[in-house]
Design an enzyme around this catalytic site. Structure first.
Site, PDB file in Angstrom:
ATOM      1  N   ARG A   1       0.897  -2.719  -3.663  1.00 10.53           N
ATOM      2  CA  ARG A   1       0.238  -1.593  -4.329  1.00 10.53           C
ATOM      3  C   ARG A   1      -0.693  -2.116  -5.409  1.00 10.53           C
ATOM      4  O   ARG A   1      -0.402  -2.094  -6.601  1.00 10.53           O
ATOM      5  CB  ARG A   1       1.276  -0.620  -4.873  1.00 10.53           C
ATOM      6  CG  ARG A   1       1.897   0.193  -3.747  1.00 10.53           C
ATOM      7  CD  ARG A   1       2.800   1.293  -4.206  1.00 10.53           C
ATOM      8  NE  ARG A   1       3.055   2.231  -3.118  1.00 10.53           N
ATOM      9  CZ  ARG A   1       3.918   3.234  -3.174  1.00 10.53           C
ATOM     10  NH1 ARG A   1       4.616   3.420  -4.278  1.00 10.53           N
ATOM     11  NH2 ARG A   1       4.085   4.035  -2.143  1.00 10.53           N
TER      12      ARG A   1
ATOM     13  N   GLN B   1      -5.404   0.031  -1.834  1.00 13.60           N
ATOM     14  CA  GLN B   1      -5.099   1.457  -1.911  1.00 13.60           C
ATOM     15  C   GLN B   1      -5.388   2.185  -0.605  1.00 13.60           C
ATOM     16  O   GLN B   1      -4.623   3.052  -0.182  1.00 13.60           O
ATOM     17  CB  GLN B   1      -5.889   2.109  -3.052  1.00 13.60           C
ATOM     18  CG  GLN B   1      -5.287   1.849  -4.423  1.00 13.60           C
ATOM     19  CD  GLN B   1      -6.024   2.601  -5.510  1.00 13.60           C
ATOM     20  OE1 GLN B   1      -7.202   2.944  -5.370  1.00 13.60           O
ATOM     21  NE2 GLN B   1      -5.350   2.862  -6.617  1.00 13.60           N
TER      22      GLN B   1
ATOM     23  N   ASP C   1      -2.505   1.784   2.071  1.00 13.96           N
ATOM     24  CA  ASP C   1      -1.142   2.116   1.662  1.00 13.96           C
ATOM     25  C   ASP C   1      -0.552   3.210   2.548  1.00 13.96           C
ATOM     26  O   ASP C   1      -0.679   4.399   2.264  1.00 13.96           O
ATOM     27  CB  ASP C   1      -1.148   2.545   0.193  1.00 13.96           C
ATOM     28  CG  ASP C   1       0.245   2.706  -0.391  1.00 13.96           C
ATOM     29  OD1 ASP C   1       1.217   2.663   0.378  1.00 13.96           O
ATOM     30  OD2 ASP C   1       0.356   2.867  -1.617  1.00 13.96           O
TER      31      ASP C   1
ATOM     32  N   SER D   1       2.094   5.631   0.904  1.00 16.25           N
ATOM     33  CA  SER D   1       1.540   6.731   0.117  1.00 16.25           C
ATOM     34  C   SER D   1       0.929   7.811   1.007  1.00 16.25           C
ATOM     35  O   SER D   1       1.147   9.005   0.790  1.00 16.25           O
ATOM     36  CB  SER D   1       0.481   6.203  -0.862  1.00 16.25           C
ATOM     37  OG  SER D   1       1.087   5.440  -1.880  1.00 16.25           O
TER      38      SER D   1
ATOM     39  N   TYR E   1       8.143   0.858  -8.472  1.00  8.46           N
ATOM     40  CA  TYR E   1       9.238   1.511  -7.770  1.00  8.46           C
ATOM     41  C   TYR E   1      10.400   1.752  -8.728  1.00  8.46           C
ATOM     42  O   TYR E   1      10.525   1.111  -9.769  1.00  8.46           O
ATOM     43  CB  TYR E   1       9.724   0.650  -6.596  1.00  8.46           C
ATOM     44  CG  TYR E   1       8.712   0.493  -5.498  1.00  8.46           C
ATOM     45  CD1 TYR E   1       8.530   1.476  -4.536  1.00  8.46           C
ATOM     46  CD2 TYR E   1       7.922  -0.657  -5.420  1.00  8.46           C
ATOM     47  CE1 TYR E   1       7.601   1.324  -3.514  1.00  8.46           C
ATOM     48  CE2 TYR E   1       6.986  -0.816  -4.407  1.00  8.46           C
ATOM     49  CZ  TYR E   1       6.830   0.181  -3.454  1.00  8.46           C
ATOM     50  OH  TYR E   1       5.908   0.032  -2.460  1.00  8.46           O
TER      51      TYR E   1
END
Length: 424
Positions: free
Chosen positions: A122, A127, A130, A133, A230
């Site tokens: 991440r 991005q 990902d 996500s 996380y």
């Protein structure tokens, strides 16, 4: 003919998603790659073969994978599928390697270079790659829709000539990407929303979406986040304090959505059977972690369970796949963004830089070996995943105050104008 990319039809009956879209097929062709899509691969994602063909793909059959240099999938290929793969082919998918060491060893034995998309770091550069996500965003949205459907009452407050319908109370447990999207969706539908998380950063994010934050804010809470963003697994003492705080709150809620997952571990049990029993008839719990053991005691993978007190515990599998048409489009873009970094723009061929941070983080097998450090011995000594922690241990006894417990503190955050990263 240049190097080829193959997109197969997913064989799992519970997997309607596909690893490409007409848009990404065009982009792959623009990289100089020949794209072959298996017949019917996109049918369950509302993408007919004709759309792929118009975008420049050849429509082929399953056996065409044998000549592919790159295979893009949603789920990890089975041993039977791997028998048809070309040795040295790059296979990019959600590999789900934890607790599946035999399957990981099979990837190495097949000689493929396998990339696990859920290990994408991440960082800013990644991005657009990902997958956790992109898919969690949709899972959070769908959780609210599923909850509203099972609740079978209106979510917003309605003032009518015949009287007022009160707004539904929705409680989100776990404020990652899925949780944030669930908050946003429930708020748009007019519910009164509260949320909890063990990460301090979640407090401001929850407030920015117009919901109220609920947590025990002690020293452990202030340090409860990994460098990667996380959640850490909390101590039994903290779990007991948090359980005592949330137990009374859950009893008053109409819909509870749990989203808590810890990478490489079974899902933590957040809601005990006693908490479920305290809820009002007609209340609904949506467990988004059911595939990893579940956050809710009594949740059954793939089923909607109705308890003795008429509370529904929803354990749908593959929640992003319940909105497959949208999930496939986002997942396909994630795959393309990553594959683009593996292609030499001059020669228009696959050129994997094994020193690249993205490659080092995601490469699972290469050259006949398991190379990811977390699974390097998968083909030698099968990994045994630790058992799920019982709900009685995780949530303790909400009626008993643990020893040396700090005073309970409830945080109702003030509104913030900042928009949290990763939310819609």
């Amino acid at each position: 003919m240049g190097q080829s990319v193959f997109i197969p039809r997913e064989l799992d009956a519970n997997e309607p998603r596909v690893a490409a879209s007409p848009d990404t097929v065009k982009r792959l062709a623009g990289l100089g790659l020949d794209v072959i899509v298996e017949t019917g691969a996109g049918t369950r994602s509302r993408i007919p073969d004709e759309e792929f063909a118009k975008a420049g793909a050849a429509i082929g059959k399953a056996s065409d994978v044998g000549k592919a240099d790159v295979v893009l999938k949603v789920r990890r290929p089975t041993e039977a599928e791997l028998k048809s793969y070309k040795s040295g082919a790059a296979v990019i998918a959600i590999m789900d390697p934890y607790g599946n060491d035999v399957a990981v060893a099979a990837l190495a034995k097949a000689g493929v270079t396998a990339f696990s998309m859920e290990f994408m770091p991440r960082i800013t550069r990644a991005q657009s790659m990902d997958v956790l996500s992109s898919q969690a965003n949709l899972a959070g949205y769908q959780a609210v829709i599923d909850g509203a459907s099972e609740y079978d009452r209106a979510l917003p407050m309605m003032m009518t000539a015949a009287g007022t319908v009160p707004a539904a109370k929705v409680f989100i447990m776990g404020v990652g990407v899925a949780g944030l999207q669930a908050i946003a969706t429930a708020r748009r539908l007019g519910a009164v929303v509260t949320a909890t998380d063990v990460r301090p950063a979640a407090k401001e994010q929850v407030a920015s979406l117009g919901a109220k934050f609920l947590a025990v804010e002690d020293d452990e809470f202030k340090a409860a986040e990994t460098a990667g963003g996380y959640a850490k697994e909390m101590s039994k003492e903290y779990q007991a304090k948090q359980a005592a705080l949330t137990a009374e709150h859950i009893a008053k809620q109409d819909i509870v959505i749990t989203t808590a997952l810890i990478p490489g571990r079974p899902a933590p049990r957040l809601v005990s059977a006693a908490m479920v029993a305290s809820m009002k008839p007609g209340s609904v719990l949506i467990d988004l972690a059911v595939e990893r053991g579940g956050n809710v005691e009594g949740a059954v993978p793939g089923q909607v369970v109705t308890t003795a007190n008429n509370v529904k515990i929803v354990g749908h599998l593959n929640v992003p796949g319940r909105v497959a048409a949208s999930a496939s489009l986002l997942y396909a873009r994630n795959l393309f963004a990553f594959l683009e970094t593996l292609v030499d723009k001059t020669t228009k061929t696959l050129a994997i830089n094994r020193d690249d941070d993205l490659v080092k983080a995601t490469m699972l097998t290469d050259g006949g070996k398991v190379v990811h450090p977390a699974f390097a011995k998968a083909d030698q000594q099968p990994h045994v995943e630790p058992a799920a922690i019982p709900a009685t241990t995780m949530v303790a006894d909400a009626s008993v105050e643990p020893k040396k417990a700090a005073p309970r503190k409830t945080a109702a955050s003030k509104s913030s104008s900042s928009k949290p990263k990763g939310t819609a």
